[in-house]
Design a protein around this motif. Structure first.
Motif, PDB file in Angstrom:
ATOM      1  N   ALA A  45       0.796  -1.171  -0.026  1.00  0.00           N
ATOM      2  CA  ALA A  45       0.010  -0.035   0.318  1.00  0.00           C
ATOM      3  C   ALA A  45       0.917   1.145  -0.006  1.00  0.00           C
ATOM      4  N   LYS A  46       2.005   1.227   0.677  1.00  0.00           N
ATOM      5  CA  LYS A  46       2.875   2.369   0.876  1.00  0.00           C
ATOM      6  C   LYS A  46       3.942   2.480  -0.218  1.00  0.00           C
ATOM      7  N   GLY A  47       4.194   1.330  -0.931  1.00  0.00           N
ATOM      8  CA  GLY A  47       5.238   1.279  -1.852  1.00  0.00           C
ATOM      9  C   GLY A  47       6.512   1.365  -1.250  1.00  0.00           C
ATOM     10  N   PRO A 133       3.348   2.124  10.312  1.00  0.00           N
ATOM     11  CA  PRO A 133       4.201   3.072   9.766  1.00  0.00           C
ATOM     12  C   PRO A 133       3.266   4.308   9.680  1.00  0.00           C
ATOM     13  N   SER A 134       3.835   5.393   9.045  1.00  0.00           N
ATOM     14  CA  SER A 134       2.855   6.539   8.846  1.00  0.00           C
ATOM     15  C   SER A 134       2.133   6.126   7.647  1.00  0.00           C
ATOM     16  N   ALA A 135       1.011   6.815   7.483  1.00  0.00           N
ATOM     17  CA  ALA A 135      -0.222   6.314   6.309  1.00  0.00           C
ATOM     18  C   ALA A 135      -0.098   6.818   5.232  1.00  0.00           C
ATOM     19  N   ASN A 136       1.043   7.561   4.903  1.00  0.00           N
ATOM     20  CA  ASN A 136       1.489   8.095   3.648  1.00  0.00           C
ATOM     21  C   ASN A 136       2.127   7.064   2.675  1.00  0.00           C
ATOM     22  N   ARG A 137       1.821   7.269   1.376  1.00  0.00           N
ATOM     23  CA  ARG A 137       2.587   6.634   0.380  1.00  0.00           C
ATOM     24  C   ARG A 137       4.130   6.839   0.419  1.00  0.00           C
ATOM     25  N   PRO A 141       5.326  13.249   2.599  1.00  0.00           N
ATOM     26  CA  PRO A 141       4.538  14.004   3.847  1.00  0.00           C
ATOM     27  C   PRO A 141       3.957  12.846   4.642  1.00  0.00           C
ATOM     28  N   SER A 142       4.035  12.793   5.844  1.00  0.00           N
ATOM     29  CA  SER A 142       3.114  11.896   6.818  1.00  0.00           C
ATOM     30  C   SER A 142       1.898  12.625   6.979  1.00  0.00           C
ATOM     31  N   PRO A 143       0.848  11.837   6.899  1.00  0.00           N
ATOM     32  CA  PRO A 143      -0.510  12.652   7.496  1.00  0.00           C
ATOM     33  C   PRO A 143      -0.846  12.717   8.852  1.00  0.00           C
TER      34      PRO A 143
HETATM   35 MG    MG Z   1       6.847   7.246   7.421  1.00  0.00          MG
END
Ligand code: MG
Ligand code: AMP
Length: 306
Positions: A45-47, A133-137, A141-143
């Motif tokens: 999902a994040k790549g 982990p942070s939900a950004n790709r 930038p992290s959401p």
């Molecule tokens: Mg992160």
């Protein structure tokens, strides 16, 4: 958008699905840490490159010590800063509860007890360790708001918990406690000074412990980022810091408060990016306390090696 309850989120985790998880740092994309198929879905999902290990989020210090081997200094850090935005990397004790893929095959494991009540409610209802982990790709930038998180990776989740805007706004501080040496692997909202007050002087990550996945270009919006900028060039948005710098709506903190600047950082980078500027210029941020973490993220957003 309305979110799901922690109980619904816990059920989704149990069936191997991903969950949008609010924490006090940034929104996380969560999975059952013991389930390699579920963890694989996070990387997809994040790549995210598979050499970049994930942080296991647990309910309390006892749980953490059932997964990782803590010496006295790790325990002192846990007691001082948990629940809260500090991640401790220590030798792995239980290789099943945080699977190989989640640890990127390492003999160490990163653990944290988050402070956000809704994150804690999800973990308690689930009853195990949750990697998040942070939900950004990857690389973006992290959401720090529910809407930004859903825009990044909402399409991949089976449940999503809305915890409001993240109070801290930058990712957790990561320290390793290995072979009796405490090293700072990633600056974050728990500052170097606060950690050194508990365990004495820190080693740098270059001195011994490595942190895989600390990529040079990271946390980056689409527009090029220019740091330490005194003024904006034609077509740039200036993210100011301190009184009278730039437009009020683009100020990280009008009064020059580092906590406020951290909380606003990723949201304003995203909002500035949406205006499709020629570039994003950012005022100088003092390199003390929380400023170390803010400058680390900004240097990476600008593409400099940290
Ligand atoms: Mg992160
Ligand atoms: P995040 O990208 O916010 O999920 O944070 C994960 C970061 O923690 C990774 O990019 C690594 O830098 C660090 N990390 C996690 N596990 C380990 C580990 N076992 N050893 C060293 N660093 C780790």
């Amino acid at each position: 958008m309305t979110g799901d309850t922690p109980e619904i989120a816990a059920e989704a985790l149990k069936t191997g699905r991903l969950v949008m998880l609010p924490t006090e740092t940034v929104y996380g994309l969560a999975a059952d840490a013991s389930n390699p198929q579920a963890v694989a879905r996070i990387f997809e999902a994040k790549g995210r490159p598979r050499f970049n290990p994930l942080i296991a989020h647990v309910a309390n210090g006892l749980d953490a010590e059932s997964i990782a081997v803590f010496d006295e200094r790790a325990r002192a850090l846990a007691e001082a800063f948990w629940p809260g935005p500090l991640t401790i990397v220590a030798p792995v004790r239980d290789r099943e509860r945080v699977c190989d893929l989640a640890r990127a095959g390492l003999d160490s494991v990163a653990v944290r007890v988050p402070g956000h009540p809704r994150a804690r409610a999800v973990i308690a209802a689930f009853g195990g360790a949750v990697v998040a982990p942070s939900a950004n790709r990857s690389g973006r930038p992290s959401p720090t708001t529910f809407d930004d998180a859903m825009e990044e990776t909402g399409q991949f989740v089976g449940a999503a918990v809305d915890g409001g805007p993240c109070a801290v706004g930058v990712e957790s501080t990561v320290v390793s406690v290995l072979d009796g040496v405490v090293a700072l692997l990633r600056p974050g909202s728990v500052t170097r000074e606060e950690i050194e007050a508990v365990v004495g002087p820190l080693a740098e990550s270059g001195q011994g412990h490595r942190s895989p996945g600390r990529l040079a270009l990271h946390y980056a919006p689409d527009a090029p980022v220019r740091i330490e900028a005194e003024t904006a060039n034609e077509g740039e948005v200036l993210l100011g810091f301190g009184p009278g710098v730039g437009e009020a709506r683009w100020s990280l903190s009008p009064n020059g408060d580092l906590r406020e600047a951290a909380a606003n950082l990723f949201r304003l980078l995203r909002e500035a990016d949406r205006t499709r500027p020629v570039g994003i210029a950012v005022s100088p941020i003092p390199h003390k306390g929380l400023g170390e973490a803010i400058n680390d993220r900004l240097r990476r957003a600008a593409g400099f090696v940290g």
